[in-house]
Design an enzyme around this catalytic site. Sequence first.
Site, mmCIF file in Angstrom:
data_model
loop_
_atom_site.group_PDB
_atom_site.id
_atom_site.type_symbol
_atom_site.label_atom_id
_atom_site.label_comp_id
_atom_site.label_asym_id
_atom_site.label_seq_id
_atom_site.Cartn_x
_atom_site.Cartn_y
_atom_site.Cartn_z
ATOM 1 N N HIS A 98 0.823 -1.201 0.000
ATOM 2 C CA HIS A 98 0.000 0.000 0.000
ATOM 3 C C HIS A 98 0.866 1.264 0.000
ATOM 4 C CE1 HIS A 98 -3.591 2.435 1.062
ATOM 5 N NE2 HIS A 98 -2.682 3.178 1.666
ATOM 6 N N GLU A 148 1.179 3.902 -3.183
ATOM 7 C CA GLU A 148 0.742 5.289 -3.034
ATOM 8 C C GLU A 148 1.861 6.279 -3.353
ATOM 9 O OE1 GLU A 148 -2.208 6.649 -2.498
ATOM 10 O OE2 GLU A 148 -3.161 4.686 -2.446
ATOM 11 N N LYS A 156 2.778 6.169 -7.138
ATOM 12 C CA LYS A 156 1.754 6.847 -7.952
ATOM 13 C C LYS A 156 1.973 8.349 -7.911
ATOM 14 C CE LYS A 156 -2.182 5.925 -6.290
ATOM 15 N NZ LYS A 156 -3.523 5.783 -5.823
ATOM 16 N N ASN A 157 2.277 8.880 -6.735
ATOM 17 C CA ASN A 157 2.526 10.316 -6.600
ATOM 18 C C ASN A 157 3.689 10.737 -7.478
ATOM 19 O OD1 ASN A 157 0.505 10.754 -4.766
ATOM 20 N ND2 ASN A 157 1.841 10.736 -2.967
HETATM 21 N N1 LIG Z 1 6.382 13.062 -5.449
HETATM 22 C C1 LIG Z 1 5.639 14.185 -5.467
HETATM 23 N N2 LIG Z 1 5.984 15.232 -6.239
HETATM 24 C C2 LIG Z 1 5.242 16.349 -6.261
HETATM 25 N N3 LIG Z 1 4.108 16.528 -5.557
HETATM 26 C C3 LIG Z 1 3.709 15.541 -4.762
HETATM 27 C C4 LIG Z 1 4.440 14.305 -4.674
HETATM 28 N N4 LIG Z 1 3.814 13.529 -3.767
HETATM 29 C C5 LIG Z 1 2.729 14.219 -3.332
HETATM 30 N N5 LIG Z 1 2.654 15.433 -3.934
HETATM 31 C C6 LIG Z 1 1.621 16.476 -3.695
HETATM 32 O O1 LIG Z 1 0.974 16.191 -2.473
HETATM 33 C C7 LIG Z 1 -0.449 16.099 -2.690
HETATM 34 C C8 LIG Z 1 -1.031 15.117 -1.692
HETATM 35 O O2 LIG Z 1 -0.585 13.817 -1.974
HETATM 36 P P1 LIG Z 1 -1.421 12.577 -1.468
HETATM 37 O O3 LIG Z 1 -0.755 11.330 -1.924
HETATM 38 O O4 LIG Z 1 -1.659 12.716 -0.010
HETATM 39 O O5 LIG Z 1 -2.832 12.758 -2.172
HETATM 40 P P2 LIG Z 1 -3.243 12.662 -3.706
HETATM 41 O O6 LIG Z 1 -2.180 11.912 -4.450
HETATM 42 O O7 LIG Z 1 -3.589 14.023 -4.195
HETATM 43 O O8 LIG Z 1 -4.578 11.807 -3.613
HETATM 44 P P3 LIG Z 1 -4.753 10.277 -3.105
HETATM 45 O O9 LIG Z 1 -5.588 10.353 -1.892
HETATM 46 O O10 LIG Z 1 -5.462 9.599 -4.212
HETATM 47 O O11 LIG Z 1 -3.388 9.731 -2.861
HETATM 48 C C9 LIG Z 1 -0.620 15.710 -4.139
HETATM 49 O O12 LIG Z 1 -1.873 16.126 -4.665
HETATM 50 C C10 LIG Z 1 0.559 16.455 -4.787
HETATM 51 O O13 LIG Z 1 0.217 17.780 -5.055
#
Ligand SMILES: Nc1ncnc2c1ncn2[C@@H]1O[C@H](COP(=O)(O)OP(=O)(O)OP(=O)(O)O)[C@@H](O)[C@H]1O
Length: 434
Positions: A302, A306, A309-310
């Site tokens: 998990h 996650e 994917k980010n």
């Molecule tokens: N590796 C990264 N590079 C740039 N921005 C990032 C990265 N990881 C996270 N972020 C920023 O942080 C925000 C929050 O990330 P988070 O994983 O908590 O939620 P999410 O990806 O938007 O949604 P989900 O709940 O589906 O994961 C993202 O929307 C993005 O703007």
Amino acid sequence: MSWKASERLMETIRHYASFPATGVSLRQMVQFGEKPSTGTLFRASQFLAEELPIRLAHRVQELQTLPDGLNEMPSVKKVADWYAQSFEELTSLPRPQLSREVRERLMRPSKKVPSYLSEATPNPSIEEGQYSSWSGNGNGWSRGKSLATRRYFAPVDDTADWPPELQLYNQKFAQTLHRIKRRHDGVVTTMAQGILEWKRRRQRMIIDNNIQSFLDRFYMSRIGIRMLIGQHIALTDQSHYRDPSYVGIICTKTYVRDLAQEAIENARFVCEDHYGLFEAPKIQLVCDPNLNFMYVPGHLSHMLFETLKNSLRAVVETHGQDKQEFPVTKVIVAEGKEDITIKISDEGGGIPRSAIPLVWTYMYTTVDRTPNLDPDFDKSDFKAPMAGFGYGLPISRLYARYFGGDLKLISMEGYGTDVYLHLNRLSSSSEPLQ
Ligand SMILES: Nc1ncnc2c1ncn2[C@@H]1O[C@H](COP(=O)(O)OP(=O)(O)OP(=O)(O)O)[C@@H](O)[C@H]1O
């Protein structure tokens, strides 16, 4: 008609909520071994038949007293009802009538396992009380009692057969747990929906510290409850034992490279699907193929999925979907004595420094359209989206902390982000108490 908690039930809930939860460590969970006996499983069932209602009761109380009208949101009420209903099912399950002899045998320890192994040490990732909602009610009896009889892992004297009532109760108990686990499948998305309802009604953009720490506690507690439930169901259902390295849902030899490879493939697949790419940005994995440790593979998958994917999203969006080639994201796995650390480095443009605290809050996302959840959507059909709720990072960090690890993020705005996933390998640390 939907289920409603009676005033009498609420009274019982209040009573249970006056007791503190008892933390369990990964090592304690694994001591059951591959095939626990009926008697040992029964002792664990007894422990859970008290422990789970205590944890559920804390949540019901907290959900019902959330500030600022959050407790009035339809989805929040729905979640509170699920918790109360599960509480009722557990506390009303009839216990078997056992002879005095059997009761005494159940309390007699087996000589096989040294008792020092059962001790849980403080969780190094948690400050005392950080995820705890229990402030103490001066009830010394409850603590005294927990130490004496409320032991999670208590191997019992198995020198003779157990009466069939025990086996029957174990089966019934596991079935109840199964039903509860299914009922709670949609808790995260339904709570997310509740927060959205509240944000819309109150015209809020950001949630405040109070609600943030409530959600941290709430989701941390959910991880613990589901861990105990999942573990107990798997231990009871011994027909599924196929791999000797598994104890319940814990794998004593979790091969990090294999899991990471799988998470990379899944994240790339979701990325290709989402952006309509012929090929998702590449991810390079540097990891000793023999590196393994005791962990819950589901949790590790998990967290990796996650964070990967980010990174992929950031890379694609920074460099443009029509690019032929993207910079490679690197996943480096290092083995230390204390921790196994996984670093995920991307060149996805980073995050502005001012936004770093926000990435740990629930509902912070840079996705324009948060997936809209119909209140009655089929939660079992729910597929992992590329991004959307802003839950990915905060929940992954809770998973890491649950077993004494952590998740950290360092960004270079204009270049990329490094995520450090620390996994504690000592495995004796207790769950964060709720
Ligand atoms: N590796 C990264 N590079 C740039 N921005 C990032 C990265 N990881 C996270 N972020 C920023 O942080 C925000 C929050 O990330 P988070 O994983 O908590 O939620 P999410 O990806 O938007 O949604 P989900 O709940 O589906 O994961 C993202 O929307 C993005 O703007």
